[in-house]
Structure formats: structure tokens, C-alpha cells
Design a protein around this motif. Sequence first.
Motif, PDB file in Angstrom:
ATOM      1  N   PRO A   1       0.135   0.335  -5.682  1.00 23.20           N
ATOM      2  CA  PRO A   1       0.735   1.428  -4.495  1.00 23.20           C
ATOM      3  C   PRO A   1      -0.272   1.540  -3.301  1.00 23.20           C
ATOM      4  CG  PRO A   1      -0.404   2.687  -6.393  1.00 23.20           C
ATOM      5  CD  PRO A   1      -0.329   0.996  -6.706  1.00 23.20           C
ATOM      6  N   SER A   2       0.111   1.766  -2.115  1.00 18.32           N
ATOM      7  CA  SER A   2      -0.616   1.887  -0.758  1.00 18.32           C
ATOM      8  C   SER A   2      -1.021   3.199  -1.015  1.00 18.32           C
ATOM      9  CB  SER A   2       0.513   1.812   0.268  1.00 18.32           C
ATOM     10  OG  SER A   2       1.394   2.870   0.206  1.00 18.32           O
ATOM     11  N   PRO A   3      -2.207   3.445  -0.060  1.00 17.53           N
ATOM     12  CA  PRO A   3      -2.750   5.071   0.032  1.00 17.53           C
ATOM     13  C   PRO A   3      -1.750   5.935   0.267  1.00 17.53           C
ATOM     14  CG  PRO A   3      -4.022   3.359   0.910  1.00 17.53           C
ATOM     15  CD  PRO A   3      -2.950   2.808   0.665  1.00 17.53           C
ATOM     16  N   ARG A   4      -0.717   5.754   1.127  1.00 18.16           N
ATOM     17  CA  ARG A   4       0.241   6.606   1.258  1.00 18.16           C
ATOM     18  C   ARG A   4       1.218   7.154   0.251  1.00 18.16           C
ATOM     19  NH1 ARG A   4       4.472   6.352   6.514  1.00 18.16           N
ATOM     20  NH2 ARG A   4       5.218   8.366   6.186  1.00 18.16           N
ATOM     21  N   VAL A   5       1.397   6.060  -0.708  1.00 16.82           N
ATOM     22  CA  VAL A   5       2.498   6.317  -1.935  1.00 16.82           C
ATOM     23  C   VAL A   5       1.438   7.053  -3.020  1.00 16.82           C
ATOM     24  CG1 VAL A   5       3.552   5.158  -3.988  1.00 16.82           C
ATOM     25  CG2 VAL A   5       3.916   4.535  -1.314  1.00 16.82           C
ATOM     26  N   ALA A   6       0.407   6.780  -3.089  1.00 19.78           N
ATOM     27  CA  ALA A   6      -0.732   7.468  -3.960  1.00 19.78           C
ATOM     28  C   ALA A   6      -0.678   8.832  -3.596  1.00 19.78           C
ATOM     29  CB  ALA A   6      -1.968   6.658  -3.880  1.00 19.78           C
ATOM     30  N   LEU A   7      -1.002   9.134  -2.482  1.00 14.19           N
ATOM     31  CA  LEU A   7      -0.911  10.592  -1.940  1.00 14.19           C
ATOM     32  C   LEU A   7       0.470  11.326  -2.107  1.00 14.19           C
ATOM     33  CD1 LEU A   7      -2.538  12.940  -0.314  1.00 14.19           C
ATOM     34  CD2 LEU A   7      -1.367  11.897   1.681  1.00 14.19           C
TER      35      LEU A   7
END
Length: 79
Positions: free
Chosen positions: A42-48
Motif C-alpha cells: 500500500p502507498s502511504p496515502r492508502v496506509a493512512l
Amino acid sequence: AASLCFGNAGYLYLTVSFVQILKAFTPVFVVVMLYATRVETPSPRVALSVGLISAATAIASAGEAHFNMTGVLIMCAAE
């Protein structure tokens, strides 16, 4: 078919509102499984986003008056 069966069985142990809260947790489960099986990172945006969904689900679950672990496990099996 098993997902439908377990999903409906969860209503025997949990309130309708709590089942809907648990269903909102489905994207978190999908992202975690994709990462665990090394299909996608997951990208940082998805992880957030997943982190926020997890936190909101935890807050909503903390106030559940009719919490039943059997029902929660059945709903987990429905995923």
C-alpha cells in the motif's frame, strides 16, 4: 456462499448497527491481506486511510453495549 451464510449468521449475535460498523472494516481487511500475501504494497496515502478506518472502527466498537465475541468471529469468517 460461505460468506453469505456467515454474514447472515452474524445478525443472530450482534445488533444491525454493529454489523454495519464491522462491514465498514472490509477495506482494511483487503489491504492487509494484499500486503500479507505480497500481492501489493500500500502507498502511504492508502496506509493512512486504512489507519483512520481502523481507528474509527475501534472507537465505534468500544461503545457497543451488546458486544458478543462469537458474533464478531462469525463476521470475520464472512470476510
